[in-house]
Design a protein around this motif. Structure first.
Motif, mmCIF file in Angstrom:
data_model
loop_
_atom_site.group_PDB
_atom_site.id
_atom_site.type_symbol
_atom_site.label_atom_id
_atom_site.label_comp_id
_atom_site.label_asym_id
_atom_site.label_seq_id
_atom_site.Cartn_x
_atom_site.Cartn_y
_atom_site.Cartn_z
ATOM 1 N N PHE A 189 11.578 -10.309 -5.033
ATOM 2 C CA PHE A 189 10.062 -10.784 -4.344
ATOM 3 C C PHE A 189 9.353 -9.292 -4.041
ATOM 4 C CE2 PHE A 189 12.927 -9.753 -0.632
ATOM 5 C CZ PHE A 189 12.003 -9.345 0.094
ATOM 6 N N VAL A 190 9.788 -8.117 -3.938
ATOM 7 C CA VAL A 190 9.176 -6.937 -3.868
ATOM 8 C C VAL A 190 8.517 -6.495 -5.351
ATOM 9 C CG1 VAL A 190 9.097 -4.544 -3.447
ATOM 10 C CG2 VAL A 190 10.343 -6.179 -1.765
ATOM 11 N N GLN A 191 9.394 -6.802 -6.330
ATOM 12 C CA GLN A 191 8.797 -6.467 -7.716
ATOM 13 C C GLN A 191 7.741 -7.391 -7.785
ATOM 14 O OE1 GLN A 191 12.473 -7.335 -9.978
ATOM 15 N NE2 GLN A 191 12.754 -5.296 -10.536
ATOM 16 N N GLN A 192 7.641 -8.738 -7.540
ATOM 17 C CA GLN A 192 6.736 -9.592 -7.953
ATOM 18 C C GLN A 192 5.410 -9.207 -6.903
ATOM 19 O OE1 GLN A 192 7.014 -12.144 -10.085
ATOM 20 N NE2 GLN A 192 4.843 -12.513 -9.762
ATOM 21 N N ALA A 193 5.608 -8.747 -5.973
ATOM 22 C CA ALA A 193 4.432 -8.456 -5.106
ATOM 23 C C ALA A 193 3.802 -7.149 -5.583
ATOM 24 C CB ALA A 193 4.789 -8.494 -3.456
ATOM 25 N N LEU A 194 4.536 -6.340 -5.727
ATOM 26 C CA LEU A 194 3.746 -4.935 -6.374
ATOM 27 C C LEU A 194 3.281 -5.068 -7.775
ATOM 28 C CD1 LEU A 194 3.555 -1.991 -5.829
ATOM 29 C CD2 LEU A 194 5.905 -1.529 -6.727
ATOM 30 N N ALA A 195 3.945 -5.867 -8.661
ATOM 31 C CA ALA A 195 3.659 -5.426 -10.219
ATOM 32 C C ALA A 195 3.472 -6.852 -10.671
ATOM 33 C CB ALA A 195 4.881 -5.022 -10.779
ATOM 34 N N GLY A 196 3.551 -8.107 -10.089
ATOM 35 C CA GLY A 196 3.189 -9.441 -10.510
ATOM 36 C C GLY A 196 4.401 -9.968 -11.546
ATOM 37 N N GLN A 197 5.485 -9.144 -11.595
ATOM 38 C CA GLN A 197 6.668 -9.617 -12.289
ATOM 39 C C GLN A 197 7.979 -9.246 -11.643
ATOM 40 O OE1 GLN A 197 6.707 -8.085 -16.303
ATOM 41 N NE2 GLN A 197 4.405 -7.782 -16.344
ATOM 42 N N SER A 198 9.029 -9.968 -11.812
ATOM 43 C CA SER A 198 10.435 -9.804 -11.334
ATOM 44 C C SER A 198 11.205 -9.607 -12.410
ATOM 45 C CB SER A 198 10.483 -10.686 -10.303
ATOM 46 O OG SER A 198 10.642 -12.018 -10.650
ATOM 47 N N ALA A 224 0.709 -1.272 -0.056
ATOM 48 C CA ALA A 224 -0.145 0.158 -0.039
ATOM 49 C C ALA A 224 0.718 1.209 -0.120
ATOM 50 C CB ALA A 224 -0.988 -0.104 1.129
ATOM 51 N N GLN A 225 1.889 1.135 0.966
ATOM 52 C CA GLN A 225 2.988 2.310 0.844
ATOM 53 C C GLN A 225 3.537 2.578 -0.617
ATOM 54 O OE1 GLN A 225 5.963 2.456 3.985
ATOM 55 N NE2 GLN A 225 4.469 1.287 5.420
ATOM 56 N N LEU A 226 3.958 1.380 -1.360
ATOM 57 C CA LEU A 226 4.606 1.562 -2.413
ATOM 58 C C LEU A 226 3.656 2.003 -3.546
ATOM 59 C CD1 LEU A 226 6.606 -1.721 -2.351
ATOM 60 C CD2 LEU A 226 7.491 0.503 -2.157
ATOM 61 N N ARG A 227 2.416 1.605 -3.494
ATOM 62 C CA ARG A 227 1.262 2.199 -4.613
ATOM 63 C C ARG A 227 1.027 3.496 -4.446
ATOM 64 N NH1 ARG A 227 -1.099 -3.321 -3.595
ATOM 65 N NH2 ARG A 227 -2.461 -2.226 -2.162
ATOM 66 N N ALA A 228 0.871 3.851 -3.021
ATOM 67 C CA ALA A 228 0.643 5.432 -2.532
ATOM 68 C C ALA A 228 1.862 6.138 -3.464
ATOM 69 C CB ALA A 228 0.468 5.538 -1.242
ATOM 70 N N ALA A 229 3.020 5.975 -3.176
ATOM 71 C CA ALA A 229 4.204 6.728 -3.619
ATOM 72 C C ALA A 229 4.101 6.638 -5.025
ATOM 73 C CB ALA A 229 5.678 6.058 -3.100
ATOM 74 N N LEU A 230 3.705 5.499 -5.813
ATOM 75 C CA LEU A 230 3.741 5.462 -7.013
ATOM 76 C C LEU A 230 2.641 6.604 -7.596
ATOM 77 C CD1 LEU A 230 4.740 4.092 -9.875
ATOM 78 C CD2 LEU A 230 3.069 2.498 -9.548
ATOM 79 N N GLY A 266 -6.173 2.354 -8.952
ATOM 80 C CA GLY A 266 -4.875 2.028 -7.929
ATOM 81 C C GLY A 266 -4.005 0.896 -8.151
ATOM 82 N N ASP A 267 -4.111 0.005 -9.502
ATOM 83 C CA ASP A 267 -3.499 -0.939 -9.972
ATOM 84 C C ASP A 267 -2.127 -0.455 -10.375
ATOM 85 O OD1 ASP A 267 -5.352 -2.820 -9.493
ATOM 86 O OD2 ASP A 267 -6.087 -2.843 -11.621
ATOM 87 N N VAL A 268 -1.184 -1.208 -10.522
ATOM 88 C CA VAL A 268 -0.030 -0.799 -10.937
ATOM 89 C C VAL A 268 0.260 -1.608 -12.467
ATOM 90 C CG1 VAL A 268 2.660 -1.199 -10.420
ATOM 91 C CG2 VAL A 268 0.949 -0.965 -8.804
#
Length: 195
Positions: free
Chosen positions: A160-169, A138-144, A184-186
């Motif tokens: 693993f953060v790339q994957q959790a945020l964007a579904g890819q790494s 949620a913090q990452l999406r808000a900052a984006l 709110g999607d990435v």
């Protein structure tokens, strides 16, 4: 990609991701255009740090207890910074996971550690765990969403953060070019690599 397709991507009307390698002709032009247009984040995986996971004696504030960049990883991070300087691009902010391999990638690429902001949301909230939680996402999406047009940020993080945020790494030293989509999607606009 045709000029019309490229304009659609730049205007945000194309829902499919643009796969861009920063060093290859037209794709490099697209990556540059998107970074200059702003309102995006380049979520970069840390440079090469051989191995997997951190050792059992891991302590976040002690680099001697962590998996770190090797010489090849440091050179890779410097190439990333050189690519940005050659393009005349300067991130509005450089944020990094507090893990040493991420902070070292950011400082090797973009200068002194004072220019790099350590941000826990880009790391793991559970110490050694390779998981991230909804609060961090949620913090990452808000900052984006907060990155304005005409500016871009660079975030150095983990696969693993790339994957959790964007579904890819990505692989080590590579990145995902991200934008906040309506609702709110990435949205992944492309992939970044300097080799």
């Amino acid at each position: 990609m045709s000029a019309t397709s490229r304009r659609q991507v730049l205007q945000g009307s194309l829902a499919l991701p643009l796969w861009a390698l920063a060093g290859e002709g037209e794709a490099a032009d697209d990556t540059l255009a998107l970074l200059r247009q702003g309102g995006v984040v380049l979520a970069l995986r840390h440079a090469l740090a051989p191995g997997t996971f951190d050792p059992p004696e891991f302590k976040l504030g002690d680099c001697r207890t962590q998996r770190n960049l090797n010489d090849e990883g440091r050179a890779q991070a410097r190439r990333i910074g050189q690519w940005f300087r050659r393009q005349g691009l300067q991130p509005a902010a450089v944020r990094s996971s507090p893990w040493c391999r991420c902070m070292d990638t950011a400082t090797e690429a973009f200068g002194s550690s004072g220019a790099v902001q350590a941000w826990a949301a880009l790391g793991s909230p559970h110490g050694r765990s390779e998981q991230t939680n909804e609060a961090s996402r949620a913090q990452l999406r808000a900052a984006l969403r907060a990155v304005p047009a005409g500016r871009f940020e660079l975030w150095v993080t983990h696969a693993f953060v790339q994957q959790a945020l964007a579904g890819q790494s990505t692989g080590s030293g590579d990145g995902l070019l991200l934008r906040a989509a309506p609702g709110g999607d990435v949205q992944v606009l492309g992939r970044f690599s300097v080799g």
